[in-house]
Design a protein around this motif. Sequence first.
Motif, short mmCIF file in Angstrom:
data_model
loop_
_atom_site.label_atom_id
_atom_site.label_comp_id
_atom_site.label_asym_id
_atom_site.label_seq_id
_atom_site.Cartn_x
_atom_site.Cartn_y
_atom_site.Cartn_z
N GLU A 94 0.98 -1.21 -0.04
CA GLU A 94 0.00 -0.03 0.04
C GLU A 94 0.78 1.38 0.00
O GLU A 94 0.42 2.17 -0.40
N SER A 95 2.13 0.90 0.66
CA SER A 95 2.95 2.44 0.79
C SER A 95 4.48 1.87 0.44
O SER A 95 4.59 0.62 0.73
N VAL A 96 5.02 2.67 -0.30
CA VAL A 96 6.68 2.36 -0.44
C VAL A 96 7.47 3.58 0.17
O VAL A 96 7.16 4.71 -0.18
N VAL A 97 8.29 3.12 1.14
CA VAL A 97 9.40 4.23 1.65
C VAL A 97 10.76 3.84 1.18
O VAL A 97 11.22 2.71 1.14
N THR A 98 11.38 5.00 0.53
CA THR A 98 12.66 4.68 0.05
C THR A 98 13.88 4.77 1.03
O THR A 98 13.66 5.66 1.90
N LYS A 99 14.59 4.01 1.10
CA LYS A 99 15.88 3.86 1.81
C LYS A 99 17.19 4.84 1.27
O LYS A 99 17.08 4.82 0.04
N PRO A 100 17.62 5.55 1.99
CA PRO A 100 17.47 5.94 3.60
C PRO A 100 16.23 6.75 3.61
O PRO A 100 16.02 7.57 2.85
N PHE A 101 15.73 6.44 4.84
CA PHE A 101 14.11 7.05 5.09
C PHE A 101 14.57 7.80 6.61
O PHE A 101 15.29 7.38 7.39
N SER A 102 13.69 8.77 6.86
CA SER A 102 13.62 9.39 8.01
C SER A 102 12.44 8.60 8.92
O SER A 102 11.61 7.80 8.46
N CYS A 103 12.73 8.55 10.45
CA CYS A 103 11.57 7.81 11.32
C CYS A 103 10.27 8.47 10.81
O CYS A 103 9.36 8.01 10.95
N GLU A 104 10.18 9.72 10.48
CA GLU A 104 8.93 10.24 10.42
C GLU A 104 8.26 9.52 9.23
O GLU A 104 6.98 9.61 9.02
N SER A 105 9.01 9.52 8.09
CA SER A 105 8.36 9.07 6.78
C SER A 105 7.86 7.77 7.16
O SER A 105 6.85 7.30 6.74
N LEU A 106 8.57 6.81 7.81
CA LEU A 106 8.13 5.54 8.19
C LEU A 106 6.81 5.59 9.01
O LEU A 106 5.94 4.90 8.82
N THR A 107 6.78 6.20 10.32
CA THR A 107 5.72 6.23 10.99
C THR A 107 4.33 6.96 10.19
O THR A 107 3.49 6.41 10.44
N GLU A 108 4.60 7.74 9.39
CA GLU A 108 3.59 8.45 8.68
C GLU A 108 3.05 7.37 7.57
O GLU A 108 1.72 7.33 7.42
N ALA A 109 3.99 6.58 7.13
CA ALA A 109 3.55 5.73 5.92
C ALA A 109 2.40 4.58 6.90
O ALA A 109 1.65 4.19 6.38
N LEU A 110 3.09 4.09 8.06
CA LEU A 110 2.30 3.01 8.90
C LEU A 110 0.96 3.65 9.26
O LEU A 110 -0.05 3.04 9.21
N LYS A 111 1.08 4.97 9.63
CA LYS A 111 -0.14 5.58 10.07
C LYS A 111 -1.19 5.71 9.05
O LYS A 111 -2.40 5.48 9.25
N GLY A 112 -0.80 6.02 7.89
CA GLY A 112 -1.71 6.09 6.64
C GLY A 112 -2.12 4.80 6.55
O GLY A 112 -3.51 4.61 5.99
N VAL A 113 -1.28 3.74 6.41
CA VAL A 113 -2.06 2.28 5.94
C VAL A 113 -2.97 1.64 7.28
O VAL A 113 -3.98 1.09 6.95
N THR A 114 -2.69 2.06 8.38
CA THR A 114 -3.59 1.53 9.45
C THR A 114 -4.81 2.34 9.64
O THR A 114 -5.90 1.83 9.77
N THR A 115 -4.51 3.63 9.23
CA THR A 115 -5.80 4.67 9.28
C THR A 115 -7.04 4.02 7.87
O THR A 115 -8.01 3.99 8.05
#
Length: 120
Positions: A94-115
Motif C-alpha cells: 500500500e505504501s513504499v518508503v525509499t531507503k534511507p528514510f527518516s523515522c517520520e516518513s516510516l511512521t507516517e506511512a504506517l499511520k496512513g495504512v493503518t488509518t
Amino acid sequence: MNIYLLVADDAALVHAISAVLSDQDLVVTERAIEPAARRLLSMQIDAMVLDDSHGLGLDAIRALRAAAPHTPVVALSSRGDVVTHAALTRAGAESVVTKPFSCESLTEALKGVTTQRVQV
C-alpha cells in the motif's frame, strides 16, 4: 497500540526500526517469508513492514498478502525509481518508503495504512 510485523534480514535495520516504533507499538520481527506467514496466521497484525532486500521483495509481498490479504504492507526499498515503486505496489504494498528514510516518513506511512484499514 498497533502490532507491526517487520520482515527484514538486515539486523541493523531491524534494530533501528524496532527502536523507533517500540515506544508506543509492538514490533514483531521475522527474517524470512515462511516464519512471517506463520506469524500472520497466529497473531492479529495491524500492518507489515517489508524490506525489499535480496532474499525478500516482490515474491515476499505476494506470499505474505496471500497469507493475510487484509493486512496492509509498507515496503522499504533502496531503489527510488518509479518502476520499482509501481512493481511493489502491484505486488500488494500500500505504501513504499525509499531507503534511507527518516523515522517520520516510516511512521507516517504506517499511520496512513493503518488509518485506511480502520476506515474500510
